[in-house]
Design an enzyme around this catalytic site. Structure first.
Site, PDB file in Angstrom:
ATOM      1  N   PHE A  47      42.367 -31.533  15.437  1.00 36.16           N
ATOM      2  CA  PHE A  47      43.644 -32.228  16.257  1.00 36.16           C
ATOM      3  C   PHE A  47      44.294 -30.802  16.271  1.00 36.16           C
ATOM      4  O   PHE A  47      44.563 -29.920  15.567  1.00 36.16           O
ATOM      5  CB  PHE A  47      44.382 -32.952  15.318  1.00 36.16           C
ATOM      6  CG  PHE A  47      45.226 -33.902  16.198  1.00 36.16           C
ATOM      7  CD1 PHE A  47      44.789 -35.096  16.857  1.00 36.16           C
ATOM      8  CD2 PHE A  47      46.408 -33.611  16.082  1.00 36.16           C
ATOM      9  CE1 PHE A  47      45.626 -35.763  17.797  1.00 36.16           C
ATOM     10  CE2 PHE A  47      47.445 -34.457  17.146  1.00 36.16           C
ATOM     11  CZ  PHE A  47      46.901 -35.234  17.823  1.00 36.16           C
ATOM     12  N   VAL A  66      50.883 -28.986  12.968  1.00 35.88           N
ATOM     13  CA  VAL A  66      51.507 -30.244  13.180  1.00 35.88           C
ATOM     14  C   VAL A  66      52.612 -29.954  14.224  1.00 35.88           C
ATOM     15  O   VAL A  66      53.503 -29.384  13.846  1.00 35.88           O
ATOM     16  CB  VAL A  66      51.949 -30.979  11.714  1.00 35.88           C
ATOM     17  CG1 VAL A  66      52.620 -32.224  11.996  1.00 35.88           C
ATOM     18  CG2 VAL A  66      50.908 -31.029  10.946  1.00 35.88           C
ATOM     19  N   HIS A 107      56.347 -39.738  13.161  1.00 34.69           N
ATOM     20  CA  HIS A 107      55.086 -39.308  12.677  1.00 34.69           C
ATOM     21  C   HIS A 107      55.118 -37.726  12.288  1.00 34.69           C
ATOM     22  O   HIS A 107      54.357 -37.428  11.044  1.00 34.69           O
ATOM     23  CB  HIS A 107      54.097 -39.493  13.851  1.00 34.69           C
ATOM     24  CG  HIS A 107      52.697 -38.992  13.532  1.00 34.69           C
ATOM     25  ND1 HIS A 107      51.781 -40.126  12.633  1.00 34.69           N
ATOM     26  CD2 HIS A 107      51.920 -37.922  13.663  1.00 34.69           C
ATOM     27  CE1 HIS A 107      50.833 -39.589  12.514  1.00 34.69           C
ATOM     28  NE2 HIS A 107      50.664 -38.461  12.998  1.00 34.69           N
ATOM     29  N   ARG A 164      53.077 -19.050  17.368  1.00 39.82           N
ATOM     30  CA  ARG A 164      53.171 -18.632  16.012  1.00 39.82           C
ATOM     31  C   ARG A 164      51.426 -18.657  15.550  1.00 39.82           C
ATOM     32  O   ARG A 164      50.981 -18.263  14.428  1.00 39.82           O
ATOM     33  CB  ARG A 164      53.645 -19.776  15.018  1.00 39.82           C
ATOM     34  CG  ARG A 164      54.959 -19.635  15.164  1.00 39.82           C
ATOM     35  CD  ARG A 164      55.749 -20.739  14.287  1.00 39.82           C
ATOM     36  NE  ARG A 164      55.647 -20.596  12.803  1.00 39.82           N
ATOM     37  CZ  ARG A 164      55.768 -21.400  12.233  1.00 39.82           C
ATOM     38  NH1 ARG A 164      55.538 -22.664  12.180  1.00 39.82           N
ATOM     39  NH2 ARG A 164      55.339 -20.987  10.647  1.00 39.82           N
TER      40      ARG A 164
END
Length: 156
Positions: A22, A81, A88, A127
């Protein structure tokens, strides 16, 4: 006084990498930085195992499996994430870090977090090698150092 510090040498060491599919564009940049750093520090390509999992939430379980196998000197976890419009993000990022912490404390193998938590896709890319260095590279350096520290702690 005895002092133990880790060096950044990877010669003869084995590393497991767990990476999330993901947000794969970000993860792939992290992996490139991580692998490049390990190879530059004398880790042989065949001594690096990469395990792709569906998302960051699944990383701790795969990291645990690698760490408990005792085949690796350190396990590096990579993923991103990214905050969305729902809570979420908060649940996933918190549980991933808790899971990695548990594995780190119970496996006797260093488990390194290279999981980016970002407010936007742009911030995540920054990043992962665009503007703010590469957190995959940072994770590889931490893994090299901790693997060396552990080898010294295990000497009799």
């Amino acid at each position: 006084m005895k002092e133990i510090k880790g060096n950044f040498t990877g010669k003869g060491r084995k590393f497991g990498i767990v990476i999330s599919l993901f947000n794969e564009l970000v993860s792939k940049n992290l992996l490139d930085g991580c692998r490049d750093t390990l190879l530059r520090h004398s880790v042989e390509d065949e001594d690096i195992s990469t395990v792709w999992v569906s998302g960051s939430f699944e990383i701790p379980l795969a990291a645990k499996k690698l760490a408990l196998s005792k085949k690796y000197d350190a396990v590096i976890c990579l993923g991103a994430v990214i905050r969305g419009d729902t809570p979420h993000f908060d649940y996933v990022s918190s549980e991933v870090m808790k899971g990695l912490s548990q594995v780190n404390l119970t496996s006797d193998v260093p488990v390194i977090s290279g999981i980016i938590t970002a407010d936007s896709q742009e911030q995540a890319f920054e990043r992962a090698g665009v503007k703010q260095g590469n957190k995959g590279r940072d994770a590889a350096l931490a893994a090299l150092e901790m693997a060396d520290v552990f080898s010294k702690l295990n000497e009799k």
